[in-house]
Design a protein around this motif. Structure first.
Motif, short mmCIF file in Angstrom:
data_model
loop_
_atom_site.label_atom_id
_atom_site.label_comp_id
_atom_site.label_asym_id
_atom_site.label_seq_id
_atom_site.Cartn_x
_atom_site.Cartn_y
_atom_site.Cartn_z
N LYS A 195 0.89 -1.13 0.20
CA LYS A 195 0.14 0.08 0.00
C LYS A 195 0.97 1.12 0.05
N SER A 196 2.02 1.38 0.67
CA SER A 196 2.61 2.46 0.83
C SER A 196 3.50 2.77 -0.45
N LEU A 197 4.07 1.61 -0.90
CA LEU A 197 4.97 1.63 -2.29
C LEU A 197 4.22 2.19 -3.23
N ARG A 198 3.09 2.04 -3.45
CA ARG A 198 2.21 2.54 -4.53
C ARG A 198 2.24 4.02 -4.52
N GLY A 199 2.49 4.81 -3.68
CA GLY A 199 2.48 5.94 -3.53
C GLY A 199 3.92 6.63 -3.52
N VAL A 200 4.95 6.00 -3.55
CA VAL A 200 6.35 6.50 -3.37
C VAL A 200 6.78 6.78 -4.86
N LEU A 201 7.34 8.05 -5.11
CA LEU A 201 7.89 8.36 -6.23
C LEU A 201 9.31 8.96 -6.29
N ASP A 202 10.03 8.68 -7.29
CA ASP A 202 11.33 9.39 -7.00
C ASP A 202 11.46 10.47 -7.35
N LEU A 203 12.70 11.18 -7.39
CA LEU A 203 12.67 12.57 -7.82
C LEU A 203 12.43 13.10 -8.98
N GLN A 204 12.29 12.15 -9.88
CA GLN A 204 11.58 12.30 -11.26
C GLN A 204 10.20 12.09 -11.32
#
Length: 304
Positions: A195-204
């Protein structure tokens, strides 16, 4: 169904057994770890802190390596359970009650072996804590190996909501070590991370988590993820851990799983002995396993 009386422990066939298939589907450790065959209850496995290399001039003397050579000790521990089964359930049931119990045990064992090897947060005692888990290893200073306890453990500031920086720091801890192998690295994580991973984005603004399609694996930062219900912290080994979830970045070559015996079963017919008074038979299932992780600098953990 017909009843068979078995007088010895019967091992499950590794290639075809439904019990083994259930274990390897649920347990990341059983599926990924380097298997070590054990013919006794203990076994010493060599471990090295690495070996240096020099440029040697023509006719020059070879320098001698001074890296530490030592070993880890694998000690087999027994995981088992017994089920008392009424004769009526065996004779009258359309379903195979014995197979159902064995597969159920296999799934519970799979979660417990992952928890015991990865996520128990206390020192080994040989009973309720059968091994030194990966978490405990990374939380302990080992001056001989040049490792300071806690270095490779990252704990999310917000429980169950790790940030991009925390994910990046966790994988970076192992990427900077001598044991990093980009072609042979896995993340073993509790599904609570999904669940938490789906909303994590990198700097781009690109997702760091990619869900696999058509049989391809899930990945985080390009590393294949193996999901494990045993990957939650607990004070003792359990098949139902309730602590914070962990994501462990590991090299399977350093995951040493000693296999002394099993999974195996024995069926004790209730028509013999005291059980004859109650028309009950006993099914026992067990596996004897040992565990060690080869080097603390070869793994890292993110506590979610």
């Amino acid at each position: 169904m017909a009843r068979n009386t078995m007088e010895a422990w019967i091992p499950e066939e590794w290639e075809t057994s439904k019990v083994v298939q259930a274990i390897t589907q649920v347990s990341a450790v059983e599926a990924l770890a380097s298997p070590i065959t054990m013919t006794s209850d203990t076994k010493h496995v060599p471990r090295t802190a690495g070996m240096g290399v020099d440029v040697v001039a023509k006719g020059g003397a070879y320098g001698e390596d001074t890296s530490l050579n030592d070993e880890v000790l694998l000690t087999a521990r027994k995981f088992g359970k017994a089920a008392r089964i009424a004769e009526e359930d065996i004779d009258d049931s359309v379903a195979n009650i014995i197979d159902s119990k064995m597969i159920g045990w296999g799934r519970s064992y799979a979660k417990m072996i992952d928890n015991a090897t990865l996520a128990v947060s206390a020192a080994e005692n040989g009973t309720t804590i059968p091994f030194t888990s990966l978490y405990q290893l990374l939380n302990t200073t080992d001056s001989g190996l040049g490792y300071t306890g806690g270095t490779n453990i990252t704990t999310a500031a917000s429980a169950n909501l790790p940030s991009y920086t925390e994910f990046s720091t966790a994988i970076g801890n192992v990427e900077g070590g001598d044991y990093f192998d980009p072609g042979n690295m896995y993340a073993i994580a509790h599904p609570a991370f999904r669940k938490s991973l789906r909303g994590v984005l990198d700097l781009q603004n690109r997702p760091i988590f990619l869900e696999g399609l058509n049989g391809t694996p899930d990945t985080v930062f390009g590393v294949q993820v193996r999901w494990s219900l045993g990957a939650r912290l607990s004070a003792t080994a359990t098949s139902a851990p309730a602590g914070r979830p962990i994501m462990a970045f590991v090299n399977p070559e350093l995951m040493l799983l000693g296999r002394r015996s099993g999974p195996e079963s024995v069926f004790i017919d209730g028509r013999d002995g005291l059980s004859a008074l109650t028309d009950e038979s006993i099914l026992k299932m067990r596996a004897r396993r040992a565990w060690a992780y080869g080097h603390p600098n070869g793994a890292s953990i993110l506590v979610g």
